[in-house]
Design a protein around this motif. Structure first.
Motif, short mmCIF file in Angstrom:
data_model
loop_
_atom_site.label_atom_id
_atom_site.label_comp_id
_atom_site.label_asym_id
_atom_site.label_seq_id
_atom_site.Cartn_x
_atom_site.Cartn_y
_atom_site.Cartn_z
N LEU A 196 -56.73 -105.19 54.90
CA LEU A 196 -57.21 -104.28 55.66
C LEU A 196 -58.01 -104.94 56.94
N ASN A 197 -58.20 -103.86 58.02
CA ASN A 197 -59.21 -104.36 59.00
C ASN A 197 -60.14 -103.32 59.11
N ARG A 198 -60.10 -102.07 58.52
CA ARG A 198 -60.82 -101.05 58.83
C ARG A 198 -60.87 -100.34 57.36
N ILE A 199 -61.96 -99.60 56.73
CA ILE A 199 -61.84 -98.84 55.69
C ILE A 199 -62.78 -97.37 55.83
N LEU A 200 -62.11 -96.32 55.65
CA LEU A 200 -62.90 -95.00 55.74
C LEU A 200 -63.34 -94.81 54.37
N LEU A 201 -64.65 -94.28 54.38
CA LEU A 201 -65.22 -94.02 53.22
C LEU A 201 -66.13 -92.71 53.40
N GLY A 202 -65.56 -91.67 52.68
CA GLY A 202 -66.27 -90.43 52.69
C GLY A 202 -67.61 -90.53 51.82
N SER A 239 -69.82 -102.57 61.28
CA SER A 239 -69.74 -101.56 62.33
C SER A 239 -69.06 -100.42 61.80
N ASN A 240 -69.47 -99.23 62.58
CA ASN A 240 -68.95 -97.89 62.05
C ASN A 240 -68.37 -97.14 63.36
N ASN A 241 -67.31 -96.66 63.20
CA ASN A 241 -67.07 -95.70 64.31
C ASN A 241 -66.41 -94.27 63.95
N ALA A 242 -66.75 -93.71 62.94
CA ALA A 242 -66.77 -92.61 62.55
C ALA A 242 -67.68 -91.44 63.09
N SER A 243 -67.23 -90.28 63.71
CA SER A 243 -68.10 -89.40 64.35
C SER A 243 -68.75 -88.51 63.25
N ALA A 244 -69.95 -87.92 63.61
CA ALA A 244 -70.58 -87.16 62.59
C ALA A 244 -70.86 -85.87 63.35
N ARG A 304 -69.56 -104.76 47.31
CA ARG A 304 -69.34 -103.57 46.75
C ARG A 304 -70.00 -102.65 47.56
N ILE A 305 -69.32 -101.56 47.92
CA ILE A 305 -69.86 -100.62 48.98
C ILE A 305 -69.85 -99.20 48.36
N LEU A 306 -70.72 -98.71 48.51
CA LEU A 306 -70.83 -96.95 48.05
C LEU A 306 -71.31 -96.35 49.40
N ASN A 307 -70.82 -95.28 49.81
CA ASN A 307 -71.23 -94.19 50.71
C ASN A 307 -72.22 -93.58 50.00
N GLY A 308 -73.39 -93.78 50.33
CA GLY A 308 -74.59 -93.03 49.59
C GLY A 308 -75.11 -91.93 50.70
N ALA A 309 -74.44 -91.78 51.89
CA ALA A 309 -74.89 -90.60 52.63
C ALA A 309 -74.85 -89.27 52.10
N ASN A 310 -75.66 -88.43 52.77
CA ASN A 310 -75.51 -86.93 52.24
C ASN A 310 -74.33 -86.25 52.84
N CYS A 311 -73.93 -86.57 54.14
CA CYS A 311 -72.78 -86.04 54.95
C CYS A 311 -72.11 -86.86 55.78
N ARG A 312 -72.40 -88.14 56.18
CA ARG A 312 -71.69 -88.88 56.96
C ARG A 312 -70.88 -89.71 56.55
N PHE A 313 -69.50 -89.54 57.18
CA PHE A 313 -68.50 -90.46 57.04
C PHE A 313 -68.83 -92.01 57.62
N HIS A 322 -74.10 -85.11 65.82
CA HIS A 322 -75.07 -85.88 65.45
C HIS A 322 -75.05 -87.38 65.86
N MET A 323 -76.10 -88.15 66.03
CA MET A 323 -76.28 -89.44 66.71
C MET A 323 -75.25 -90.27 65.86
N ALA A 324 -74.46 -91.19 67.01
CA ALA A 324 -73.61 -92.14 66.38
C ALA A 324 -74.32 -93.26 65.60
N LEU A 325 -73.75 -93.82 64.76
CA LEU A 325 -74.26 -94.87 64.14
C LEU A 325 -73.40 -95.98 63.92
N ASN A 326 -73.44 -96.84 65.26
CA ASN A 326 -72.51 -97.82 65.07
C ASN A 326 -72.52 -99.02 64.45
#
Length: 284
Positions: free
Chosen positions: A50-56, A78-83, A5-14, A95-99
């Motif tokens: 799926l093979n990828r999932i985008l979470l805001g 891994s993550n390839n969404a830009s910030a 179970r995944i939650l995107n808890g970032a303040n601004c990053r996708f 912002h710095m990549a978080l791969n």
């Protein structure tokens, strides 16, 4: 097989997440397949491969990942969404990549005999009827800039949070809301009180909008299969109209809807709405 179970808890990053079999983040990605069985508000009608999932920010996903064919391998979340997202060159700063986020080493033997397993069977998920909505509301997300191109803050329909309430909603009613994103950022729009369903996404003419007219362009796009369940947060991309439908049931009172990019919410990209038994503003 693991349920994650995944939650995107970032303040601004996708996060555009995938389970990567490549050895290094600079290698060509080799994503492993997985299934999504649930979103913000509960189970989907059937599992989605799926093979990828985008979470805001604030979006959730209920996943099943099958490691049984990956014995001895190392799998990197891994993550390839830009910030900022979606990363248009006009947006600064970058912002710095978080791969790389997490590593799974598929090396431990099973502690007991492997049991049988099957994906959850299809289940009915009633859709809200758009023809039953008693109101349709448009919300333009905009950002003011000074002569130097610096942000003066962001607003919904030209209003900040402290402006008087303009959305007066009748309890037990169904409404259709459209979020019109004229900013350079993707925004995960979140409603308090209710779960909603996504109806469609569509582009619009920004020049016509600047002149005061909403001119839709392109073909309407239905929600992806993994977005077709109950949601309380949904992404609206730049130059896009996101249409949702919600039933305001159960409680009356004052609630909030906003972008879940916390810095943008702090810059006033949020508004109150009032739910009352007669659709009129309640007395506090």
């Amino acid at each position: 097989r693991y349920r994650l179970r995944i939650l995107n808890g970032a303040n601004c990053r996708f996060f555009n997440l995938f389970f990567n079999l490549a050895k290094r983040p600079t290698d060509i990605p080799s994503p492993a397949a997985f299934h999504q069985i649930g979103s913000d508000g509960g189970f989907l009608s059937s599992p989605v491969a799926l093979n990828r999932i985008l979470l805001g920010p604030a979006e959730r996903a209920d996943l099943i990942v099958d490691f049984s064919g990956l014995d001895g391998k190392i799998v990197t979340l891994s993550n390839n969404a830009s910030a900022p997202f979606p990363g248009w060159e006009t947006v600064t700063p970058r912002h710095m990549a978080l791969n790389e986020l997490m590593q799974f080493r598929v090396t431990l033997p099973l502690s007991s005999k492997r049991g049988s397993f099957s994906m959850p069977p299809p289940r009915p998920l009633p859709r809200l009827d758009e023809t039953k909505s008693i109101a349709s509301r448009d919300f333009i997300l905009s950002e003011g800039l000074d002569t130097g191109g610096r942000s003066l803050g962001e607003q919904i329909n030209g209003k900040g949070y402290d402006a008087p309430v303009t959305e007066l909603i009748k309890v037990e009613s169904t409404e259709r809301w459209r979020f019109i994103n004229s900013t350079e950022y993707a925004h995960p729009m979140h409603l308090h009180l209710v779960q909603f369903q996504i109806l469609r996404r569509q582009g619009f003419n920004p020049v016509a909008l600047h002149r005061g007219t909403l001119e839709l362009v392109g073909t309407p796009r239905l929600p992806a299969a993994n977005e077709a369940g109950w949601k309380d947060t949904a992404v609206v991309n730049p130059r896009e109209v996101l249409t949702i439908i919600a039933r305001f049931t159960g409680f009356s009172g004052r609630y909030v809807f906003q972008s879940q990019l916390l810095e943008h919410e702090d810059k006033d990209l949020k508004r109150p709405f009032e739910v009352a038994s007669d659709g009129l503003k309640s007395q506090e």
